[in-house]
Design an enzyme around this catalytic site. Structure first.
Site, PDB file in Angstrom:
ATOM      1  N   HIS A  93     -38.555  -4.736-113.938  1.00  0.00           N
ATOM      2  CA  HIS A  93     -38.429  -4.389-112.523  1.00  0.00           C
ATOM      3  C   HIS A  93     -38.374  -5.627-111.615  1.00  0.00           C
ATOM      4  O   HIS A  93     -37.389  -5.817-110.901  1.00  0.00           O
ATOM      5  CB  HIS A  93     -39.549  -3.424-112.117  1.00  0.00           C
ATOM      6  CG  HIS A  93     -39.712  -3.265-110.648  1.00  0.00           C
ATOM      7  ND1 HIS A  93     -38.733  -2.718-109.836  1.00  0.00           N
ATOM      8  CD2 HIS A  93     -40.733  -3.597-109.822  1.00  0.00           C
ATOM      9  CE1 HIS A  93     -39.155  -2.723-108.584  1.00  0.00           C
ATOM     10  NE2 HIS A  93     -40.361  -3.247-108.542  1.00  0.00           N
ATOM     11  N   HIS A 102     -43.670 -10.108-106.979  1.00  0.00           N
ATOM     12  CA  HIS A 102     -44.069  -9.227-105.880  1.00  0.00           C
ATOM     13  C   HIS A 102     -45.072  -8.147-106.263  1.00  0.00           C
ATOM     14  O   HIS A 102     -45.768  -7.620-105.414  1.00  0.00           O
ATOM     15  CB  HIS A 102     -42.849  -8.608-105.192  1.00  0.00           C
ATOM     16  CG  HIS A 102     -42.263  -7.420-105.900  1.00  0.00           C
ATOM     17  ND1 HIS A 102     -41.279  -7.539-106.833  1.00  0.00           N
ATOM     18  CD2 HIS A 102     -42.538  -6.105-105.809  1.00  0.00           C
ATOM     19  CE1 HIS A 102     -40.970  -6.337-107.288  1.00  0.00           C
ATOM     20  NE2 HIS A 102     -41.719  -5.444-106.691  1.00  0.00           N
ATOM     21  N   GLU A 118     -50.877  -6.774-106.652  1.00  0.00           N
ATOM     22  CA  GLU A 118     -51.230  -5.365-106.540  1.00  0.00           C
ATOM     23  C   GLU A 118     -51.597  -4.763-107.898  1.00  0.00           C
ATOM     24  O   GLU A 118     -52.575  -4.046-108.027  1.00  0.00           O
ATOM     25  CB  GLU A 118     -50.026  -4.621-105.953  1.00  0.00           C
ATOM     26  CG  GLU A 118     -50.249  -3.157-105.727  1.00  0.00           C
ATOM     27  CD  GLU A 118     -50.812  -2.878-104.344  1.00  0.00           C
ATOM     28  OE1 GLU A 118     -51.362  -3.816-103.729  1.00  0.00           O
ATOM     29  OE2 GLU A 118     -50.690  -1.735-103.890  1.00  0.00           O
ATOM     30  N   ASP A 119     -50.787  -5.074-108.901  1.00  0.00           N
ATOM     31  CA  ASP A 119     -50.894  -4.327-110.157  1.00  0.00           C
ATOM     32  C   ASP A 119     -51.600  -5.045-111.295  1.00  0.00           C
ATOM     33  O   ASP A 119     -51.813  -4.476-112.353  1.00  0.00           O
ATOM     34  CB  ASP A 119     -49.483  -3.939-110.660  1.00  0.00           C
ATOM     35  CG  ASP A 119     -48.751  -3.084-109.637  1.00  0.00           C
ATOM     36  OD1 ASP A 119     -49.427  -2.561-108.737  1.00  0.00           O
ATOM     37  OD2 ASP A 119     -47.525  -2.960-109.736  1.00  0.00           O
ATOM     38  N   ASP A 142     -36.740  -4.369-103.707  1.00  0.00           N
ATOM     39  CA  ASP A 142     -37.721  -3.613-104.489  1.00  0.00           C
ATOM     40  C   ASP A 142     -37.380  -2.123-104.430  1.00  0.00           C
ATOM     41  O   ASP A 142     -37.277  -1.433-105.439  1.00  0.00           O
ATOM     42  CB  ASP A 142     -39.108  -3.884-103.884  1.00  0.00           C
ATOM     43  CG  ASP A 142     -40.215  -3.100-104.561  1.00  0.00           C
ATOM     44  OD1 ASP A 142     -40.171  -2.962-105.792  1.00  0.00           O
ATOM     45  OD2 ASP A 142     -41.127  -2.639-103.840  1.00  0.00           O
ATOM     46  N   ASP A 145      -9.331   9.364 -94.918  1.00  0.00           N
ATOM     47  CA  ASP A 145      -9.660   7.954 -95.147  1.00  0.00           C
ATOM     48  C   ASP A 145     -10.746   7.796 -96.204  1.00  0.00           C
ATOM     49  O   ASP A 145     -11.767   7.177 -95.989  1.00  0.00           O
ATOM     50  CB  ASP A 145     -10.043   7.261 -93.838  1.00  0.00           C
ATOM     51  CG  ASP A 145     -11.029   8.076 -93.034  1.00  0.00           C
ATOM     52  OD1 ASP A 145     -11.386   9.178 -93.487  1.00  0.00           O
ATOM     53  OD2 ASP A 145     -11.438   7.608 -91.967  1.00  0.00           O
TER      54      ASP A 145
END
Ligand code: MN
Length: 725
Positions: free
Chosen positions: A54, A78, A82-83, A145, A265
């Site tokens: 990820h 990122h 947190e994880d 993300d 279009d």
């Protein structure tokens, strides 16, 4: 951005980065990858893939946007804070403060909950996002993300799919649009539609596919002919055909009530050339080959869109007799259109226009910075400029239920309480922010979750609250309460405030507050009895200085029955210092301010000796100055001596589109800046333009600017001017 099917690897990423990044930076990216892979070791995605797939995919998306090394590294990291067990300080140590700040920014954004469905709430959430992100790279990482999470949404439960898809459509796609990152916007919209309305989505996909087969040859034919003609004229051009994205077709069908086969279009031809001159050259070629449809030609090169988007758009009757849309642009314009950070949403979307205008200006500036990017020696320097402070004068906070409330910067829990409900404000005894008790003068910060503690037995608001609240709403509610509940207290307090103001202006109450003067003041302010006037001052409906200014005027007028004959030299408590102006080299000269231009501290000023009336002080740019010099009046050098908190008169004219509640908003806005108003007149002319004239008391030019800036933020205001009479 094409959905990439091939396996993503760190080697693949580094290869991608080679085109624009140094070896050292790429080595750092590799290090970040190893770090993240280790931290996420053992974790898997719902798809069964190792978790690192990820962040790696996020880094790929960022690399497509050519973001700098810090952003790519932050993209890889990122989710680690947190994880996993990795702490913020570990990231600072390993990758430096800049990367850590970016990671922290993305982590913070995760706190924002999306429970609400109202449009206004969605708008507030989008603003809050931008306010919290601070660094635009944080926002872009968050978008990347979300994009990857949307690409892998099929592994989530049906409820999660719907919720995420809705959030994406309401919050993230518009954010991508605002930043002008069209590639991300389109993909987010299409992916959202796929889960929100799968039937329509797949129907359009199938129809497009069928149409595509049917039309592919046709479009190829058009492209070939165009290439040939352009080459004949030695125009170096890249010609391509592209399908419109699915969501835009869906929107067209819904908003224009069209059936799929009524939409012509579905495909557009794009011609990319080297120079602006070639754009018009190519347009000429197109228009000689096929007949242009009237009213469909748009020159966004001569007249760029607000987000700096530039291109020529035309629709012609194509070789098969159907309308065919053609866009012509340079490579540079193409870059802007695909990836630019831009702001044309301001003009398309409703909402509080003033605030957004300001925001638009910031983004427009941003846009310029992007244009200059090539000139910047150092990528670092460029990225520095991306740190912006959007919405610096507002904060966005949550109710415990997750609704977003927008308040002026500096607001305290009491402002929040009154915004929720008058009763909550009146019975507020304390507040919790993010679960912890805070004092009532705690300054709220964007992202805070605010909970008000009330009690039926509270004593009600306190006078001190008026000093700490920021919103005019809270102020007026608090005053209302006192007006209603505390009549006697108000009268006593009002009297005291007036007497204190009299003393501040260096007078004795008995000098100014004579029965005769008081009755004149009562009449002027429309009160029957002195008690009523004091009560009004007591609850804050009338400023004590408004009353005293009037009393002083009456006093001076009565004194003035015998006007002084010569320049008065006074001793002792001299007026000049109080007025805040000094005549160079001379003390104690009677000074008065010209009534034409009302100078205030900060203005450049000049003095004139007048016969019998001391020195008259004008602004240097007052039109009367020239006339006086011409007529031979003697000038004096004068200067401000601004250490006194004396207030001065300024005349302001506001013009605005006339509407209900306008004057009130204007008065409230002035009140918010803690400025006394001594006179107001308002009228609307035949063209529905409101002219509001105000006399206000201000301390200096900065104070005046604050007032003017605040006024300009009101919706529907055309201009705010300081007047010279
Ligand atoms: Mn993530």
């Amino acid at each position: 951005m094409a959905v990439e099917t091939d396996e993503k690897t760190i080697d693949g990423l580094c290869q991608k980065l080679q085109s624009y990044m140094s070896h050292e930076d790429i080595a750092a990216v590799r290090r970040a990858y190893d770090f993240a892979a280790k931290a996420h070791q053992g974790q898997t995605r719902l798809s069964g893939e190792p978790y690192i797939s990820h962040p790696l995919a996020v880094a790929y998306i960022l690399a497509d946007l050519r973001l700098d090394a810090a952003a790519i590294i932050a993209g890889l990291l990122h989710d680690v804070v947190e994880d996993t067990s990795v702490s913020d300080s570990t990231i600072v140590q390993a990758f430096g403060a800049e990367v850590a700040t970016l990671v922290d920014g993305v982590t913070k954004l995760k706190r924002i909950k999306f429970d609400s469905r109202e449009e206004q709430q969605a708008e507030n959430l989008r603003k809050m996002f931008m306010a919290m992100a601070r660094d635009i790279r944080v926002l872009i990482i968050k978008l990347a993300d979300r994009l990857h999470n949307m690409r892998t949404l099929k592994y989530q439960s049906p409820e999660t799919q719907i919720r995420k898809a809705r959030e994406t459509l309401e919050i993230f796609a518009p954010l991508a649009h605002r930043l002008g990152i069209n590639t991300i916007k389109w993909e987010l919209e299409d992916l959202s539609l796929r889960y929100l309305n799968p039937q329509q989505y797949y129907r359009i996909v199938n129809l497009m596919a069928r149409k595509r087969q049917e039309r592919e040859q046709y479009i190829e034919g058009v492209i070939d002919v165009l290439r040939e003609k352009l080459a004949e004229l030695n125009l170096k051009a890249d010609v391509s055909g592209r399908a419109k994205h699915i969501y835009s077709i869906y929107r067209k069908m819904v908003t224009q009530h069209k059936e799929f086969n009524e939409i012509y279009d579905l495909f557009a031809i794009r011609i990319i050339v080297e120079s602006i001159k070639d754009c018009y050259g190519a347009l000429g070629v197109v228009h000689t080959m096929w007949k242009p449809m009237p009213g469909r030609f748009k020159d966004y090169i001569a007249m760029p869109k607000a987000n700096m988007y530039q291109s020529l758009h035309t629709t012609v009757i194509g070789p098969n007799g159907e309308p065919l849309e053609i866009q012509i642009r340079t490579w540079e314009m193409h870059q802007t259109a695909e990836y630019g950070i831009a702001a044309h949403w301001v003009y398309k979307e409703s909402g509080s226009k003033r605030v957004e205008d300001d925001f638009a200006k910031k983004l427009a500036w941003f846009r310029e910075v992007l244009e200059w990017q090539q000139d910047f020696r150092d990528a670092q320097e460029f990225m520095e400029t991306l740190k912006i402070d959007l919405f610096s004068d507002q904060v966005f906070v949550f109710t415990p239920k997750g609704d977003v409330i927008e308040l002026p910067a500096g607001s305290v829990p009491i402002d929040f309480a009154y915004r929720i409900h008058t009763d909550i404000g009146n019975h507020c005894i304390g507040a919790k922010v993010n679960g912890k008790m805070v004092p009532l003068d705690y300054r709220l910060r964007t992202g805070d979750i605010v909970e008000i503690i009330t009690s039926k037995h509270s004593y009600g608001p306190s006078w001190d609250w008026l000093k700490i609240v920021q919103t005019s709403q809270a102020k007026s509610k608090i005053r209302q309460w006192f007006k209603r509940e505390k009549r006697e207290e108000n009268v006593a307090r009002g009297k005291e405030l007036v007497e204190r103001e009299v003393a501040r202006q260096k007078f004795e109450p008995k000098q100014l507050m004579t029965p005769q003067a008081m009755s004149e003041v009562l009449q002027k302010f429309n009160f029957a009895r002195e008690e009523d006037l004091f009560a009004a001052v007591g609850y804050g409906g009338l400023g004590p200085s408004q009353v005293v200014t009037r009393l002083v005027e009456i006093f001076r007028r009565n004194q003035g029955e015998k006007p002084p004959e010569t320049v008065t030299i006074q001793k002792g408590t001299a007026k000049p210092a109080e007025m805040g102006v000094r005549v160079r080299g001379v003390d104690n000269i009677l000074i008065r301010f010209a009534r034409c231009c009302h100078p205030v501290p900060g203005d450049e000023i000049v003095g004139f000796v007048t016969r019998g009336r001391g020195v008259s002080v004008h602004r240097r740019d007052c039109p009367n100055v020239e006339a006086m010099v011409d007529s031979g009046a003697r000038t004096l050098e004068v200067e401000w001596a601004t250490d006194k908190d004396w207030s001065y008169n300024a005349e302001i004219e506001v013009t605005a589109m006339d509407r209900h509640g306008l004057v009130n908003e204007v008065l409230n806005a002035v009140a918010e800046t803690k400025t006394d108003i001594t006179a107001v007149s308002a009228r609307a002319d035949a063209k529905k333009i409101a002219h509001i004239h105000m006399s206000i008391r201000i301390r200096n030019l900065d104070h005046l600017r604050t007032v003017v800036e605040r006024l300009k933020r009101i919706k529907d205001i055309y201009s705010v001017r300081r007047m010279i009479q």
